[in-house]
Design a protein around this motif. Structure first.
Motif, PDB file in Angstrom:
ATOM      1  N   GLY A   1      57.591  32.280  -1.984  1.00  0.00           N
ATOM      2  CA  GLY A   1      55.950  32.693  -2.048  1.00  0.00           C
ATOM      3  C   GLY A   1      55.589  32.504  -0.419  1.00  0.00           C
ATOM      4  N   VAL A   2      55.117  31.815   0.192  1.00  0.00           N
ATOM      5  CA  VAL A   2      54.580  31.436   1.814  1.00  0.00           C
ATOM      6  C   VAL A   2      55.762  32.837   2.071  1.00  0.00           C
ATOM      7  CG1 VAL A   2      53.746  30.404   3.328  1.00  0.00           C
ATOM      8  CG2 VAL A   2      53.039  29.755   0.941  1.00  0.00           C
ATOM      9  N   GLU A   3      56.883  32.362   2.257  1.00  0.00           N
ATOM     10  CA  GLU A   3      57.982  33.171   2.976  1.00  0.00           C
ATOM     11  C   GLU A   3      57.737  34.794   2.660  1.00  0.00           C
ATOM     12  OE1 GLU A   3      59.985  31.882   5.107  1.00  0.00           O
ATOM     13  OE2 GLU A   3      60.276  30.119   4.981  1.00  0.00           O
ATOM     14  N   ALA A   4      58.172  35.227   1.508  1.00  0.00           N
ATOM     15  CA  ALA A   4      57.253  36.627   1.957  1.00  0.00           C
ATOM     16  C   ALA A   4      56.294  37.272   2.107  1.00  0.00           C
ATOM     17  CB  ALA A   4      57.260  36.610   0.175  1.00  0.00           C
ATOM     18  N   PHE A   5      55.027  36.200   1.661  1.00  0.00           N
ATOM     19  CA  PHE A   5      55.020  36.837   2.079  1.00  0.00           C
ATOM     20  C   PHE A   5      53.825  36.624   4.026  1.00  0.00           C
ATOM     21  CE2 PHE A   5      49.539  35.305   3.850  1.00  0.00           C
ATOM     22  CZ  PHE A   5      48.907  36.137   3.757  1.00  0.00           C
ATOM     23  N   SER A   6      54.505  35.675   4.401  1.00  0.00           N
ATOM     24  CA  SER A   6      54.516  36.081   6.560  1.00  0.00           C
ATOM     25  C   SER A   6      55.230  37.410   6.609  1.00  0.00           C
ATOM     26  CB  SER A   6      55.349  34.982   6.378  1.00  0.00           C
ATOM     27  OG  SER A   6      54.380  33.136   6.129  1.00  0.00           O
ATOM     28  N   ASP A   7      56.224  37.618   5.450  1.00  0.00           N
ATOM     29  CA  ASP A   7      57.402  38.744   5.858  1.00  0.00           C
ATOM     30  C   ASP A   7      56.343  39.672   5.684  1.00  0.00           C
ATOM     31  OD1 ASP A   7      59.553  36.669   7.065  1.00  0.00           O
ATOM     32  OD2 ASP A   7      60.597  37.455   4.356  1.00  0.00           O
ATOM     33  N   CYS A   8      55.627  40.212   5.096  1.00  0.00           N
ATOM     34  CA  CYS A   8      54.986  41.558   4.673  1.00  0.00           C
ATOM     35  C   CYS A   8      54.238  41.371   5.996  1.00  0.00           C
ATOM     36  CB  CYS A   8      54.649  41.063   3.238  1.00  0.00           C
ATOM     37  SG  CYS A   8      55.909  41.658   2.351  1.00  0.00           S
ATOM     38  N   LEU A   9      53.085  40.097   6.075  1.00  0.00           N
ATOM     39  CA  LEU A   9      52.550  40.453   6.791  1.00  0.00           C
ATOM     40  C   LEU A   9      52.680  40.775   7.941  1.00  0.00           C
ATOM     41  CD1 LEU A   9      48.619  40.470   7.188  1.00  0.00           C
ATOM     42  CD2 LEU A   9      49.572  37.071   7.732  1.00  0.00           C
ATOM     43  N   ARG A  10      53.594  40.139   8.902  1.00  0.00           N
ATOM     44  CA  ARG A  10      54.231  40.221  10.268  1.00  0.00           C
ATOM     45  C   ARG A  10      54.625  41.533  10.715  1.00  0.00           C
ATOM     46  NH1 ARG A  10      58.474  37.654   9.370  1.00  0.00           N
ATOM     47  NH2 ARG A  10      57.578  36.104  10.231  1.00  0.00           N
ATOM     48  N   LEU A  11      55.043  42.751   9.040  1.00  0.00           N
ATOM     49  CA  LEU A  11      55.148  44.742   8.960  1.00  0.00           C
ATOM     50  C   LEU A  11      53.401  44.963   9.471  1.00  0.00           C
ATOM     51  CD1 LEU A  11      58.088  44.618   7.001  1.00  0.00           C
ATOM     52  CD2 LEU A  11      58.361  44.252   9.123  1.00  0.00           C
ATOM     53  N   GLU A  12      53.009  44.078   8.254  1.00  0.00           N
ATOM     54  CA  GLU A  12      51.357  45.018   8.115  1.00  0.00           C
ATOM     55  C   GLU A  12      51.121  44.959   9.754  1.00  0.00           C
ATOM     56  OE1 GLU A  12      51.375  43.928   3.278  1.00  0.00           O
ATOM     57  OE2 GLU A  12      49.849  42.944   5.036  1.00  0.00           O
ATOM     58  N   MET A  13      51.053  43.750  10.780  1.00  0.00           N
ATOM     59  CA  MET A  13      50.304  42.681  11.996  1.00  0.00           C
ATOM     60  C   MET A  13      50.471  44.213  12.518  1.00  0.00           C
ATOM     61  SD  MET A  13      47.397  42.238  10.735  1.00  0.00           S
ATOM     62  CE  MET A  13      47.111  43.019   9.692  1.00  0.00           C
ATOM     63  N   ARG A  14      52.296  44.327  12.708  1.00  0.00           N
ATOM     64  CA  ARG A  14      52.626  45.065  14.520  1.00  0.00           C
ATOM     65  C   ARG A  14      51.761  45.175  14.886  1.00  0.00           C
ATOM     66  NH1 ARG A  14      58.492  46.092  13.051  1.00  0.00           N
ATOM     67  NH2 ARG A  14      58.403  43.965  12.479  1.00  0.00           N
ATOM     68  N   ARG A  15      50.878  46.720  13.849  1.00  0.00           N
ATOM     69  CA  ARG A  15      50.781  47.622  14.470  1.00  0.00           C
ATOM     70  C   ARG A  15      49.112  47.352  15.450  1.00  0.00           C
ATOM     71  NH1 ARG A  15      46.172  49.608  11.317  1.00  0.00           N
ATOM     72  NH2 ARG A  15      45.813  51.838  12.831  1.00  0.00           N
ATOM     73  N   TRP A  16      48.720  45.698  14.975  1.00  0.00           N
ATOM     74  CA  TRP A  16      47.528  45.469  15.432  1.00  0.00           C
ATOM     75  C   TRP A  16      47.993  44.301  16.642  1.00  0.00           C
ATOM     76  CZ3 TRP A  16      42.881  47.236  13.922  1.00  0.00           C
ATOM     77  CH2 TRP A  16      42.836  47.811  13.048  1.00  0.00           C
ATOM     78  N   GLY A  17      49.437  44.257  17.009  1.00  0.00           N
ATOM     79  CA  GLY A  17      49.531  43.288  18.190  1.00  0.00           C
ATOM     80  C   GLY A  17      49.100  42.005  17.366  1.00  0.00           C
ATOM     81  N   VAL A  18      49.474  41.891  16.626  1.00  0.00           N
ATOM     82  CA  VAL A  18      49.595  39.594  15.653  1.00  0.00           C
ATOM     83  C   VAL A  18      50.396  39.569  15.327  1.00  0.00           C
ATOM     84  CG1 VAL A  18      48.109  39.028  13.852  1.00  0.00           C
ATOM     85  CG2 VAL A  18      46.499  40.539  15.019  1.00  0.00           C
ATOM     86  N   ASP A  19      50.727  38.176  15.911  1.00  0.00           N
ATOM     87  CA  ASP A  19      52.173  38.034  15.701  1.00  0.00           C
ATOM     88  C   ASP A  19      51.991  37.111  14.636  1.00  0.00           C
ATOM     89  OD1 ASP A  19      54.530  38.080  18.280  1.00  0.00           O
ATOM     90  OD2 ASP A  19      52.568  37.305  18.967  1.00  0.00           O
ATOM     91  N   VAL A  20      52.909  36.798  13.052  1.00  0.00           N
ATOM     92  CA  VAL A  20      53.232  36.331  12.053  1.00  0.00           C
ATOM     93  C   VAL A  20      54.163  35.435  12.270  1.00  0.00           C
ATOM     94  CG1 VAL A  20      53.616  35.924   9.855  1.00  0.00           C
ATOM     95  CG2 VAL A  20      52.015  37.026  10.887  1.00  0.00           C
TER      96      VAL A  20
ATOM     97  N   ILE B   1      43.086  32.549   3.352  1.00  0.00           N
ATOM     98  CA  ILE B   1      42.641  31.771   4.911  1.00  0.00           C
ATOM     99  C   ILE B   1      43.299  32.599   5.532  1.00  0.00           C
ATOM    100  CG2 ILE B   1      42.878  29.796   6.839  1.00  0.00           C
ATOM    101  CD1 ILE B   1      41.826  28.977   5.172  1.00  0.00           C
ATOM    102  N   THR B   2      44.381  33.692   5.672  1.00  0.00           N
ATOM    103  CA  THR B   2      44.857  34.723   6.104  1.00  0.00           C
ATOM    104  C   THR B   2      44.026  36.055   6.081  1.00  0.00           C
ATOM    105  OG1 THR B   2      47.117  33.988   5.772  1.00  0.00           O
ATOM    106  CG2 THR B   2      46.993  36.150   7.216  1.00  0.00           C
ATOM    107  N   GLN B   3      43.197  36.487   4.869  1.00  0.00           N
ATOM    108  CA  GLN B   3      42.566  37.258   4.626  1.00  0.00           C
ATOM    109  C   GLN B   3      41.253  36.821   5.329  1.00  0.00           C
ATOM    110  OE1 GLN B   3      42.420  37.539   0.770  1.00  0.00           O
ATOM    111  NE2 GLN B   3      43.713  39.620   0.911  1.00  0.00           N
ATOM    112  N   ALA B   4      40.195  35.687   5.442  1.00  0.00           N
ATOM    113  CA  ALA B   4      39.471  35.643   5.452  1.00  0.00           C
ATOM    114  C   ALA B   4      39.115  35.246   7.180  1.00  0.00           C
ATOM    115  CB  ALA B   4      39.246  34.064   5.475  1.00  0.00           C
ATOM    116  N   PHE B   5      40.285  34.679   7.811  1.00  0.00           N
ATOM    117  CA  PHE B   5      40.434  34.602   9.615  1.00  0.00           C
ATOM    118  C   PHE B   5      41.178  36.067  10.077  1.00  0.00           C
ATOM    119  CE2 PHE B   5      39.604  30.527   9.122  1.00  0.00           C
ATOM    120  CZ  PHE B   5      38.104  29.935   9.914  1.00  0.00           C
ATOM    121  N   LEU B   6      42.350  37.386   9.448  1.00  0.00           N
ATOM    122  CA  LEU B   6      42.594  38.728  10.065  1.00  0.00           C
ATOM    123  C   LEU B   6      41.213  38.958  10.808  1.00  0.00           C
ATOM    124  CD1 LEU B   6      44.898  39.802   8.184  1.00  0.00           C
ATOM    125  CD2 LEU B   6      45.601  38.493  10.173  1.00  0.00           C
ATOM    126  N   PRO B   7      39.976  39.383  10.537  1.00  0.00           N
ATOM    127  CA  PRO B   7      38.777  40.012  11.331  1.00  0.00           C
ATOM    128  C   PRO B   7      39.346  39.456  13.001  1.00  0.00           C
ATOM    129  CG  PRO B   7      38.345  40.359   9.531  1.00  0.00           C
ATOM    130  CD  PRO B   7      39.286  39.258   9.059  1.00  0.00           C
TER     131      PRO B   7
END
Length: 354
Positions: free
Chosen positions: A226-245, A187-193
């Motif tokens: 797994g969701v906790e780890a995924f969320s923490d990784c995604l938070r770091l990756e999305m910081r440059r886009w101004g997206v909160d996780v 779901i996250t991959q599909a809606f991120l754009p």
């Protein structure tokens, strides 16, 4: 306290402000004394620095966005949490797309009748790639312009599974992981754009069992970790886009009855016993098996679950201009358990909680 967070959640922001105030007070007092400009105590300077820091931090923390025109997608709305959250966000003025595993069932029809015209019921089985693609296409179609996007996606779909590792059939582990972990990724991959267009947020409903372990819950805990780890990784990756996780971790005791009932518990127990080998049945024994299953009845026999702390946290995560990275609407006992699990030796945790 304003908003839906528990007091210990907002301390995530207040503690750094207070530490900065203390450091600034010590530095300022030393500098003023060295230069002979004034003799002001460190305590007095700390008071003024702390008052300014706490006041500005709370003002920053309490900023909210306007709901007008903002699109929110929620999965798992057949659950009590998803259903109640969809209604609440609709009442606040958000444009809600409520995902159901079966959009034509009675629960979906009821939500259509009770909500405003802004709310759309989606056919969204989170394990179906076809459903996910169709849902994204429908949301795009309903957006006011090609440049518009989605403000928030709330990954709420979840299933509860129980049993000791040797009892649980492997297909149950697979299905639990498919729903509780891989669906969040899909779901996250599909809606991120669409989320990146609005600098919005991804909100993952996890569990306190994503940070602490519990007997009889291996298939559930493994996916939630797994969701906790995924969320923490995604938070770091999305910081440059101004997206909160954002991660919302309801307590196991505060939401147990939301995910399981007597019928589901009995059905899982029967399937587990039937699938166990004769050797395992003989080694564990029926008495031990039944005793462990009965120990899970606190999920189904307790008082009716109060969803308000969880709903307030989720609403806060959607509404705040600057949401917290983690909300923990849990009991004090669960808060202590998480502290023991994360900060004390594992042997201590095992001794206390097993």
């Amino acid at each position: 306290m304003a908003g839906g967070e528990r007091p210990w959640d907002v301390w995530q922001r207040l503690v750094p402000a207070l530490l900065f105030s203390h450091a600034a007070a010590v530095l300022a007092a030393s500098l003023l004394g060295l230069l002979g400009l004034a003799h002001v105590s460190t305590a007095a300077l700390f008071f003024w620095f702390a008052a300014a820091a706490v006041g500005s931090t709370l003002a920053y923390h309490n900023l909210k966005v306007s709901a007008a025109g903002k699109v929110v997608v929620i999965t798992g709305c057949e659950s009590r949490i998803g259903y109640a959250l969809a209604k609440r966000l609709d009442e606040l003025g958000f444009t809600v797309f409520a995902g159901f595993t079966n959009a034509n069932d009675s629960v979906g029809q009821k939500l259509r009748e009770e909500a405003s015209g802004r709310l759309h019921v989606l056919q969204l089985d989170v394990t179906s790639e076809a459903d996910i693609r169709a849902a994204v296409a429908l949301v795009r179609q309903k957006l006011p312009s090609p440049s518009a996007g989605v403000w928030a996606v709330i990954n709420n779909a979840s299933i509860a599974t129980f049993g000791e590792v040797e009892w649980v059939p492997f297909p149950v582990f697979q299905h639990a992981t498919e729903v509780n972990l891989f669906s969040v990724v899909r779901i996250t991959q599909a809606f991120l754009p669409l989320i990146r267009k609005t600098k919005g947020r991804v909100i993952n409903v996890v569990s306190i069992l994503g940070r602490v372990v519990s007997p009889l819950r291996s298939s559930y805990c493994a996916a939630k970790f797994g969701v906790e780890a995924f969320s923490d990784c995604l938070r770091l990756e999305m910081r440059r886009w101004g997206v909160d996780v954002v991660v919302v971790e309801p307590g196991d005791y505060t939401t147990g009855k939301v995910w399981i009932n007597d019928e589901k518990l009995l059905e899982q127990a029967k399937q587990m016993w039937k699938s166990m080998t004769e050797e395992a049945k003989a080694d564990y024994g029926e008495d031990y098996f039944e005793r462990k299953i009965r120990s899970l009845e606190y999920y189904t026999k307790g008082p009716e679950t109060d969803l308000e702390p969880v709903l307030k946290s989720l609403t806060d995560a959607v509404q705040r201009t600057f949401p917290l990275p983690r909300y923990t609407p849990v009991s004090r006992a669960e808060r202590v358990q998480a502290f023991v699990a994360e900060h004390l030796p594992r042997s201590v945790y095992d001794l206390i909680y097993n």
